[in-house]
Design a protein around this motif. Structure first.
Motif, PDB file in Angstrom:
ATOM      1  N   ALA A  11      53.590 -36.651   8.505  1.00 47.06           N
ATOM      2  CA  ALA A  11      54.325 -35.556   9.152  1.00 47.06           C
ATOM      3  C   ALA A  11      55.814 -35.847   9.283  1.00 47.06           C
ATOM      4  O   ALA A  11      56.585 -34.938   9.619  1.00 47.06           O
ATOM      5  N   MET A  12      56.230 -37.070   9.025  1.00 45.85           N
ATOM      6  CA  MET A  12      57.632 -37.446   9.229  1.00 45.85           C
ATOM      7  C   MET A  12      58.560 -36.531   8.422  1.00 45.85           C
ATOM      8  O   MET A  12      58.296 -36.211   7.274  1.00 45.85           O
ATOM      9  N   GLY A  13      59.643 -36.101   9.079  1.00 40.22           N
ATOM     10  CA  GLY A  13      60.632 -35.253   8.424  1.00 40.22           C
ATOM     11  C   GLY A  13      60.814 -33.937   9.147  1.00 40.22           C
ATOM     12  O   GLY A  13      60.342 -33.726  10.258  1.00 40.22           O
ATOM     13  N   ARG A  14      61.530 -33.038   8.469  1.00 35.31           N
ATOM     14  CA  ARG A  14      61.874 -31.726   9.030  1.00 35.31           C
ATOM     15  C   ARG A  14      61.029 -30.646   8.353  1.00 35.31           C
ATOM     16  O   ARG A  14      60.886 -30.633   7.147  1.00 35.31           O
ATOM     17  N   TRP A  15      60.502 -29.732   9.187  1.00 33.77           N
ATOM     18  CA  TRP A  15      59.626 -28.664   8.725  1.00 33.77           C
ATOM     19  C   TRP A  15      60.110 -27.301   9.208  1.00 33.77           C
ATOM     20  O   TRP A  15      60.521 -27.170  10.355  1.00 33.77           O
ATOM     21  N   ARG A  16      60.043 -26.282   8.338  1.00 33.20           N
ATOM     22  CA  ARG A  16      60.187 -24.889   8.766  1.00 33.20           C
ATOM     23  C   ARG A  16      58.811 -24.455   9.246  1.00 33.20           C
ATOM     24  O   ARG A  16      57.816 -24.611   8.538  1.00 33.20           O
ATOM     25  N   THR A  17      58.762 -23.903  10.431  1.00 28.29           N
ATOM     26  CA  THR A  17      57.493 -23.545  11.069  1.00 28.29           C
ATOM     27  C   THR A  17      57.373 -22.031  11.161  1.00 28.29           C
ATOM     28  O   THR A  17      58.328 -21.352  11.530  1.00 28.29           O
ATOM     29  N   SER A  18      56.195 -21.516  10.824  1.00 29.14           N
ATOM     30  CA  SER A  18      55.929 -20.083  10.978  1.00 29.14           C
ATOM     31  C   SER A  18      54.455 -19.910  11.320  1.00 29.14           C
ATOM     32  O   SER A  18      53.646 -20.797  11.092  1.00 29.14           O
ATOM     33  N   GLY A  19      54.143 -18.762  11.877  1.00 31.64           N
ATOM     34  CA  GLY A  19      52.747 -18.493  12.202  1.00 31.64           C
ATOM     35  C   GLY A  19      52.616 -17.405  13.235  1.00 31.64           C
ATOM     36  O   GLY A  19      53.521 -16.587  13.419  1.00 31.64           O
ATOM     37  N   HIS A  20      51.466 -17.427  13.914  1.00 34.50           N
ATOM     38  CA  HIS A  20      51.146 -16.365  14.866  1.00 34.50           C
ATOM     39  C   HIS A  20      50.362 -16.917  16.050  1.00 34.50           C
ATOM     40  O   HIS A  20      49.570 -17.844  15.892  1.00 34.50           O
ATOM     41  N   VAL A  21      50.565 -16.303  17.204  1.00 37.16           N
ATOM     42  CA  VAL A  21      49.655 -16.448  18.336  1.00 37.16           C
ATOM     43  C   VAL A  21      48.584 -15.395  18.125  1.00 37.16           C
ATOM     44  O   VAL A  21      48.875 -14.265  17.704  1.00 37.16           O
ATOM     45  N   GLY A  34      60.559 -21.130  13.492  1.00 28.80           N
ATOM     46  CA  GLY A  34      61.460 -22.180  13.957  1.00 28.80           C
ATOM     47  C   GLY A  34      61.316 -23.439  13.144  1.00 28.80           C
ATOM     48  O   GLY A  34      61.113 -23.386  11.925  1.00 28.80           O
ATOM     49  N   SER A  35      61.404 -24.585  13.848  1.00 28.59           N
ATOM     50  CA  SER A  35      61.334 -25.861  13.145  1.00 28.59           C
ATOM     51  C   SER A  35      60.640 -26.918  13.993  1.00 28.59           C
ATOM     52  O   SER A  35      60.611 -26.838  15.218  1.00 28.59           O
ATOM     53  N   ASP A  36      60.079 -27.890  13.296  1.00 31.07           N
ATOM     54  CA  ASP A  36      59.502 -29.092  13.890  1.00 31.07           C
ATOM     55  C   ASP A  36      60.111 -30.270  13.146  1.00 31.07           C
ATOM     56  O   ASP A  36      60.229 -30.239  11.919  1.00 31.07           O
ATOM     57  N   VAL A  37      60.506 -31.294  13.887  1.00 31.34           N
ATOM     58  CA  VAL A  37      61.057 -32.503  13.285  1.00 31.34           C
ATOM     59  C   VAL A  37      60.311 -33.703  13.854  1.00 31.34           C
ATOM     60  O   VAL A  37      60.167 -33.827  15.073  1.00 31.34           O
ATOM     61  N   TYR A  38      59.844 -34.573  12.961  1.00 31.33           N
ATOM     62  CA  TYR A  38      59.194 -35.828  13.339  1.00 31.33           C
ATOM     63  C   TYR A  38      60.072 -36.956  12.823  1.00 31.33           C
ATOM     64  O   TYR A  38      60.380 -37.010  11.627  1.00 31.33           O
ATOM     65  N   PHE A 137      53.615 -24.894   7.844  1.00 31.94           N
ATOM     66  CA  PHE A 137      54.811 -25.745   7.805  1.00 31.94           C
ATOM     67  C   PHE A 137      55.251 -25.904   6.352  1.00 31.94           C
ATOM     68  O   PHE A 137      54.413 -26.114   5.477  1.00 31.94           O
ATOM     69  N   GLU A 138      56.544 -25.803   6.119  1.00 33.58           N
ATOM     70  CA  GLU A 138      57.133 -26.042   4.792  1.00 33.58           C
ATOM     71  C   GLU A 138      58.248 -27.066   4.977  1.00 33.58           C
ATOM     72  O   GLU A 138      59.067 -26.946   5.898  1.00 33.58           O
ATOM     73  N   ARG A 139      58.305 -28.064   4.104  1.00 32.82           N
ATOM     74  CA  ARG A 139      59.362 -29.082   4.175  1.00 32.82           C
ATOM     75  C   ARG A 139      60.721 -28.423   3.974  1.00 32.82           C
ATOM     76  O   ARG A 139      60.889 -27.552   3.147  1.00 32.82           O
ATOM     77  N   GLU A 140      61.676 -28.887   4.751  1.00 33.55           N
ATOM     78  CA  GLU A 140      63.067 -28.437   4.559  1.00 33.55           C
ATOM     79  C   GLU A 140      63.777 -29.416   3.654  1.00 33.55           C
ATOM     80  O   GLU A 140      63.420 -30.563   3.542  1.00 33.55           O
TER      81      GLU A 140
END
Length: 140
Positions: A11-21, A34-38, A137-140
């Protein structure tokens, strides 16, 4: 680098995050973007996870520390709202990560090649688990 990197290393690195509740019927009720960064924490013994997303247009910011605990991998999520969430994680036989937070849980998968991933969050409803969030998640 130990158990933490064994479980979360992909999971290490920067990810573009998308999805739904999702609602109780599994239908989307709010968009997530948004984004997630590990990244490695001090000394490489911890992973620092930065969450910066919008859920239904509302900002959600979280700092999560991932490290070894007494019973495996421990995650501590510090929400911008002041809430603190504690969960545990372990790697499943298929290589995915299971995160268990008591009344919520997730199965996090990184695709071969590590360019994308997904997570299905569930929450407890009585004795049952119901789908809660579906993320990509998609890698940036």
């Amino acid at each position: 680098m130990g158990l933490v990197h064994d479980v979360f290393g992909k999971a290490m690195g920067r990810w573009r995050t998308s999805g739904h509740v999702l609602d109780a019927a599994g239908e989307p009720v709010a968009d997530i973007t948004g984004s997630d960064v590990y990244e490695d924490g001090p000394g490489g013994n911890w992973i620092v996870h930065h969450v910066d997303v919008s859920i239904g247009g509302e900002p959600v910011r979280t700092l999560e520390l991932i490290g070894e605990g007494d019973h495996g991998v421990l995650l501590r999520a510090f929400e911008a709202t002041g809430e603190l969430h504690t969960s545990t994680a372990h790697r499943l036989a298929d290589g995915s990560i299971r995160i268990d937070g008591g009344d919520s849980r997730a199965t996090f998968r990184i695709a071969p090649g590590r360019a994308s991933g997904s997570a299905l969050w569930e929450r407890r409803s009585g004795r049952d688990w119901v789908r809660w969030m579906d993320l990509r998640f998609e890698r940036e």
